[in-house]
Design an enzyme around this catalytic site. Structure first.
Site, mmCIF file in Angstrom:
data_model
loop_
_atom_site.group_PDB
_atom_site.id
_atom_site.type_symbol
_atom_site.label_atom_id
_atom_site.label_comp_id
_atom_site.label_asym_id
_atom_site.label_seq_id
_atom_site.Cartn_x
_atom_site.Cartn_y
_atom_site.Cartn_z
ATOM 1 N N HIS A 62 31.433 84.440 151.423
ATOM 2 C CA HIS A 62 31.641 83.981 150.046
ATOM 3 C C HIS A 62 31.917 85.145 149.096
ATOM 4 O O HIS A 62 31.511 86.284 149.332
ATOM 5 C CB HIS A 62 30.399 83.257 149.532
ATOM 6 C CG HIS A 62 30.038 82.060 150.340
ATOM 7 N ND1 HIS A 62 28.765 81.543 150.366
ATOM 8 C CD2 HIS A 62 30.767 81.280 151.187
ATOM 9 C CE1 HIS A 62 28.727 80.494 151.165
ATOM 10 N NE2 HIS A 62 29.938 80.321 151.688
ATOM 11 N N LYS A 72 26.835 92.944 144.486
ATOM 12 C CA LYS A 72 25.734 92.176 145.085
ATOM 13 C C LYS A 72 24.882 93.132 145.905
ATOM 14 O O LYS A 72 25.398 93.970 146.648
ATOM 15 C CB LYS A 72 26.353 91.116 146.008
ATOM 16 C CG LYS A 72 25.536 89.915 146.312
ATOM 17 C CD LYS A 72 26.312 88.978 147.237
ATOM 18 C CE LYS A 72 27.373 88.171 146.529
ATOM 19 N NZ LYS A 72 28.072 87.235 147.422
ATOM 20 N N TYR A 132 18.732 88.367 146.878
ATOM 21 C CA TYR A 132 20.034 88.771 146.337
ATOM 22 C C TYR A 132 19.866 89.208 144.886
ATOM 23 O O TYR A 132 19.187 88.515 144.108
ATOM 24 C CB TYR A 132 20.986 87.582 146.296
ATOM 25 C CG TYR A 132 21.547 87.068 147.591
ATOM 26 C CD1 TYR A 132 20.870 86.123 148.345
ATOM 27 C CD2 TYR A 132 22.792 87.486 148.046
ATOM 28 C CE1 TYR A 132 21.407 85.615 149.523
ATOM 29 C CE2 TYR A 132 23.330 86.979 149.213
ATOM 30 C CZ TYR A 132 22.637 86.040 149.932
ATOM 31 O OH TYR A 132 23.176 85.538 151.083
ATOM 32 N N ASP A 168 31.450 75.709 154.240
ATOM 33 C CA ASP A 168 31.808 76.909 155.014
ATOM 34 C C ASP A 168 32.717 76.560 156.189
ATOM 35 O O ASP A 168 33.604 77.321 156.562
ATOM 36 C CB ASP A 168 30.543 77.609 155.506
ATOM 37 C CG ASP A 168 29.804 78.317 154.364
ATOM 38 O OD1 ASP A 168 28.694 78.821 154.609
ATOM 39 O OD2 ASP A 168 30.347 78.340 153.232
HETATM 40 C C1 LIG Z 1 25.227 81.316 145.265
HETATM 41 C C2 LIG Z 1 24.495 80.383 144.349
HETATM 42 C C3 LIG Z 1 24.323 79.058 144.674
HETATM 43 N N1 LIG Z 1 23.652 78.240 143.804
HETATM 44 C C4 LIG Z 1 23.463 76.845 144.176
HETATM 45 C C5 LIG Z 1 24.742 76.134 144.554
HETATM 46 C C6 LIG Z 1 24.289 75.152 145.599
HETATM 47 O O1 LIG Z 1 23.859 73.973 144.978
HETATM 48 C C7 LIG Z 1 23.077 75.812 146.251
HETATM 49 C C8 LIG Z 1 23.408 76.436 147.598
HETATM 50 O O2 LIG Z 1 24.564 77.209 147.430
HETATM 51 P P1 LIG Z 1 25.376 77.645 148.697
HETATM 52 O O3 LIG Z 1 25.447 76.506 149.678
HETATM 53 O O4 LIG Z 1 26.666 78.279 148.215
HETATM 54 O O5 LIG Z 1 24.420 78.790 149.305
HETATM 55 P P2 LIG Z 1 24.879 79.814 150.441
HETATM 56 O O6 LIG Z 1 25.805 79.169 151.416
HETATM 57 O O7 LIG Z 1 23.643 80.459 150.920
HETATM 58 O O8 LIG Z 1 25.744 80.879 149.633
HETATM 59 C C9 LIG Z 1 25.290 82.205 149.446
HETATM 60 O O9 LIG Z 1 25.414 82.844 150.670
HETATM 61 C C10 LIG Z 1 26.443 83.811 150.811
HETATM 62 C C11 LIG Z 1 26.247 84.519 152.127
HETATM 63 C C12 LIG Z 1 26.488 84.743 149.645
HETATM 64 O O10 LIG Z 1 26.688 85.949 149.761
HETATM 65 C C13 LIG Z 1 26.380 84.163 148.305
HETATM 66 O O11 LIG Z 1 25.452 84.874 147.523
HETATM 67 C C14 LIG Z 1 26.060 82.737 148.270
HETATM 68 O O12 LIG Z 1 27.315 82.110 148.170
HETATM 69 O O13 LIG Z 1 22.659 76.834 145.348
HETATM 70 C C15 LIG Z 1 23.131 78.701 142.610
HETATM 71 O O14 LIG Z 1 22.527 77.920 141.852
HETATM 72 N N2 LIG Z 1 23.291 80.014 142.282
HETATM 73 C C16 LIG Z 1 23.965 80.882 143.107
HETATM 74 O O15 LIG Z 1 24.093 82.073 142.768
#
Ligand SMILES: Cc1cn([C@H]2C[C@H](O)[C@@H](COP(=O)(O)OP(=O)(O)O[C@H]3O[C@H](C)C(=O)[C@H](O)[C@H]3O)O2)c(=O)[nH]c1=O
Length: 182
Positions: A62, A72, A132, A168
């Site tokens: 991401h 980051k 993070y 993803d």
């Molecule tokens: C990234 C982020 C997400 N969210 C909310 C959005 C979704 O409702 C929930 C899960 O998000 P997501 O499915 O995108 O989480 P990951 O798949 O772990 O994503 C992260 O993992 C990869 C490896 C990364 O490097 C990024 O920091 C980040 O994108 O948290 C937030 O509220 N704030 C945030 O900063």
């Protein structure tokens, strides 16, 4: 703390030097002065905790785009990860290249990614927790991503990949990327 350059410009592996005694350990995870000597800012605007239940799970790759493109710092507090950075800065000498660093709770180590890199990881142990720090706020409308199994990257994930999110699983390959971070 040791701050070791990765061979992607602006990316670093940060290794604290834990103080240990009979009670346990104490590790300094960031330091404005030490980071500044490597050109690393520490003006974090948001921090997140990412808990991954099962080993083998992959999250990412991401990034955020435009004005939301972010530095980051990713630190491993529990478990261990195979942490992957991909350079998406079109004018970088390492554009389209990936690097990986294993982070672990024992080392409490981190990777620092400058804006313009995509980030992803595979949990190597059940119950892995990452912390993070972000230099820009989360911008849902500025989310970008790269497919973890892009054949042009051939990232050697150490374990069979599992538990991909629906998002993803549908991310594009680098060759068809509509928008890079910067
Ligand atoms: C990234 C982020 C997400 N969210 C909310 C959005 C979704 O409702 C929930 C899960 O998000 P997501 O499915 O995108 O989480 P990951 O798949 O772990 O994503 C992260 O993992 C990869 C490896 C990364 O490097 C990024 O920091 C980040 O994108 O948290 C937030 O509220 N704030 C945030 O900063």
């Amino acid at each position: 703390m040791q701050i070791l350059p990765l061979d992607i410009p602006g990316a670093f592996h940060v290794l604290p030097e834990p103080f240990t005694d009979a009670r346990g350990s104490f590790s300094r995870l960031t330091c404005r002065q030490s980071f500044a000597r490597h050109g690393i800012g520490t003006d974090w605007v948001q921090t997140n905790a990412s808990f991954t239940r099962e080993r083998g799970t992959v999250r990412g790759l991401h990034y955020q785009t435009g004005a939301a493109a972010e530095d980051k710092l990713v630190c491993c507090l529990e478990g261990a990860v195979f942490d992957v950075l991909v350079d998406l800065r079109r004018h970088s000498p390492t554009f389209g290249q990936w690097r990986a660093v294993e982070l672990s709770a024992e080392r409490r180590d981190s990777v620092f990614l400058p804006a313009g890199l995509a980030h992803g990881f595979q949990a190597l142990r059940d119950g892995t927790l990452l912390h993070y720090s972000h230099s820009q706020a989360f911008a849902p409308d500025r989310q970008g991503g790269l497919h973890h199994a892009d054949p042009d990257l051939s990232i050697p994930w150490p374990l069979p990949v599992r538990n991909l999110s629906e998002r993803d699983a549908q991310l594009p390959n680098l060759a068809s990327l509509a928008e890079c971070p910067t």
